[in-house]
Design an enzyme around this catalytic site. Structure first.
Site, PDB file in Angstrom:
ATOM      1  N   ASN A 103      21.809  45.512 -30.051  1.00  0.00           N
ATOM      2  CA  ASN A 103      22.436  44.616 -31.021  1.00  0.00           C
ATOM      3  C   ASN A 103      23.913  44.948 -31.186  1.00  0.00           C
ATOM      4  O   ASN A 103      24.317  46.096 -31.065  1.00  0.00           O
ATOM      5  CB  ASN A 103      21.717  44.712 -32.367  1.00  0.00           C
ATOM      6  CG  ASN A 103      20.263  44.283 -32.269  1.00  0.00           C
ATOM      7  OD1 ASN A 103      19.890  43.588 -31.329  1.00  0.00           O
ATOM      8  ND2 ASN A 103      19.448  44.696 -33.224  1.00  0.00           N
ATOM      9  N   ASP A 105      25.524  43.911 -34.037  1.00  0.00           N
ATOM     10  CA  ASP A 105      25.785  43.514 -35.414  1.00  0.00           C
ATOM     11  C   ASP A 105      26.197  44.650 -36.345  1.00  0.00           C
ATOM     12  O   ASP A 105      26.581  44.408 -37.490  1.00  0.00           O
ATOM     13  CB  ASP A 105      24.566  42.783 -35.995  1.00  0.00           C
ATOM     14  CG  ASP A 105      23.260  43.580 -35.842  1.00  0.00           C
ATOM     15  OD1 ASP A 105      23.285  44.823 -36.012  1.00  0.00           O
ATOM     16  OD2 ASP A 105      22.221  42.959 -35.563  1.00  0.00           O
ATOM     17  N   HIS A 120      25.440  47.318 -25.856  1.00  0.00           N
ATOM     18  CA  HIS A 120      26.175  46.101 -25.495  1.00  0.00           C
ATOM     19  C   HIS A 120      27.454  45.941 -26.287  1.00  0.00           C
ATOM     20  O   HIS A 120      28.023  44.854 -26.339  1.00  0.00           O
ATOM     21  CB  HIS A 120      25.271  44.878 -25.673  1.00  0.00           C
ATOM     22  CG  HIS A 120      24.116  44.858 -24.708  1.00  0.00           C
ATOM     23  ND1 HIS A 120      22.918  44.251 -24.978  1.00  0.00           N
ATOM     24  CD2 HIS A 120      23.990  45.394 -23.469  1.00  0.00           C
ATOM     25  CE1 HIS A 120      22.099  44.407 -23.940  1.00  0.00           C
ATOM     26  NE2 HIS A 120      22.721  45.106 -23.016  1.00  0.00           N
ATOM     27  N   CYS A 128      42.500  44.692 -27.496  1.00  0.00           N
ATOM     28  CA  CYS A 128      43.567  43.843 -26.970  1.00  0.00           C
ATOM     29  C   CYS A 128      43.501  43.846 -25.447  1.00  0.00           C
ATOM     30  O   CYS A 128      43.454  44.906 -24.825  1.00  0.00           O
ATOM     31  CB  CYS A 128      44.922  44.345 -27.454  1.00  0.00           C
ATOM     32  SG  CYS A 128      46.294  43.433 -26.708  1.00  0.00           S
ATOM     33  N   GLY A 189      11.590  45.503 -31.989  1.00  0.00           N
ATOM     34  CA  GLY A 189      12.237  44.197 -31.920  1.00  0.00           C
ATOM     35  C   GLY A 189      12.864  43.841 -30.591  1.00  0.00           C
ATOM     36  O   GLY A 189      13.873  43.136 -30.557  1.00  0.00           O
ATOM     37  N   THR A 190      12.279  44.299 -29.513  1.00  0.00           N
ATOM     38  CA  THR A 190      12.799  43.917 -28.199  1.00  0.00           C
ATOM     39  C   THR A 190      11.709  43.984 -27.146  1.00  0.00           C
ATOM     40  O   THR A 190      10.841  44.852 -27.203  1.00  0.00           O
ATOM     41  CB  THR A 190      13.970  44.828 -27.773  1.00  0.00           C
ATOM     42  OG1 THR A 190      14.380  44.451 -26.445  1.00  0.00           O
ATOM     43  CG2 THR A 190      13.600  46.302 -27.774  1.00  0.00           C
ATOM     44  N   ASN A 215       6.614  45.102 -32.460  1.00  0.00           N
ATOM     45  CA  ASN A 215       7.147  43.775 -32.165  1.00  0.00           C
ATOM     46  C   ASN A 215       6.279  42.711 -32.818  1.00  0.00           C
ATOM     47  O   ASN A 215       5.068  42.891 -32.972  1.00  0.00           O
ATOM     48  CB  ASN A 215       7.199  43.541 -30.641  1.00  0.00           C
ATOM     49  CG  ASN A 215       8.550  43.932 -30.044  1.00  0.00           C
ATOM     50  OD1 ASN A 215       9.607  43.649 -30.617  1.00  0.00           O
ATOM     51  ND2 ASN A 215       8.509  44.582 -28.892  1.00  0.00           N
TER      52      ASN A 215
END
Ligand SMILES: [Zn+2]
Length: 248
Positions: A103, A105, A120, A128, A189-190, A215
């Site tokens: 995630n 987030d 990720h 930049c 959750g995956t 899950n």
């Protein structure tokens, strides 16, 4: 039946030498973050070509409004849920070595988790493309898009992986090292559809470790790979599991 599996999982976590959690979109759904994949997922509504890094570099003025809508507006409202807090509690009690998350987030850190490998990348940082400097996203105004680099005026890119971008070597190395040092992997959750992240649990399993999976739906891990599959909501099951583990 489910309670028996939960007790077993708590016993394994209580006896583990080193446990890691491997998390994905399913842990954040209860925080109001829509899943990206699958029917109705975010990616089904947009042309994935827009999120190729090369396209972004050439068309930042076109892609940035989408990035703001999909990621920053949603995330501004998202808060950690009981599943995130349960992992932070396990870590604080010395029962969890760290979280490897797909995630972007930042909700694990918001819940208090300290060792978090963001496989990720993260929406919480921007880089930049011109001077390579990093910035905390909270310090960047999204009133004007694309937001200019505060240092040089160049184009800022969220520091998460765009399509066809490689995993940064440092995070891949850190996550792999942690997984290889662990004897229990807690999948939350995956379904591990995204490679190479999806192979993290295999690193634990192939070294003789135990895999516990939470899950909502069956995944390709659920039967024949996971040693214990707890089916249900992470926000319900994970706090119960953490409580039982820490009470033992
Ligand atoms: Zn710059």
């Amino acid at each position: 039946m489910a309670n028996h599996a939960l007790d077993n999982a708590a016993r394994i976590l209580g006896q583990a030498r080193c446990t890691i959690a491997f998390t994905g979109a399913g842990i954040s759904v209860e925080s109001g973050i829509p899943p990206f994949r699958g029917p109705g997922g975010v990616w089904s509504k947009y042309d994935p070509a827009m999120f190729e890094k090369a396209y972004f570099k050439q068309h930042p003025q076109e892609v940035w409004p989408l990035l703001k809508t999909i990621f920053y507006d949603t995330l501004a409202r998202a808060r950690p849920n009981p599943a995130h807090y349960a992992l932070a509690d396990l870590e604080a009690a010395g029962r969890l070595a760290g979280v490897i998350t797909q995630n972007i987030d930042g909700l694990h850190q918001a819940a208090g988790s300290r060792t978090v490998h963001e496989y990720h990348g993260s929406t919480r940082r921007m880089q930049c493309l011109a001077c390579r400097a990093f910035f905390d996203s909270a310090s960047i105004s999204l009133e004007r898009l694309p937001p200019p680099c505060p240092a040089c005026g160049g184009t800022l890119k969220p520091d998460f992986i765009f399509f066809s971008e490689p995993i940064p070597f440092e995070v891949h190395r850190a996550a792999t090292d942690l997984a290889q040092a662990s004897d229990v992997c807690l999948i939350v959750g995956t379904g591990g559809e995204v490679m190479p992240a999806g192979r993290i649990p295999h690193l634990v399993k192939s070294a003789g470790g135990t895999v516990i999976e939470i899950n909502l739906y069956e995944t390709r891990y659920s039967y024949g790979f996971s040693d214990i599959f707890l089916q249900g909501k992470a926000g319900t099951l994970l706090p119960e599991l953490a409580e039982k583990t820490l009470a033992a």
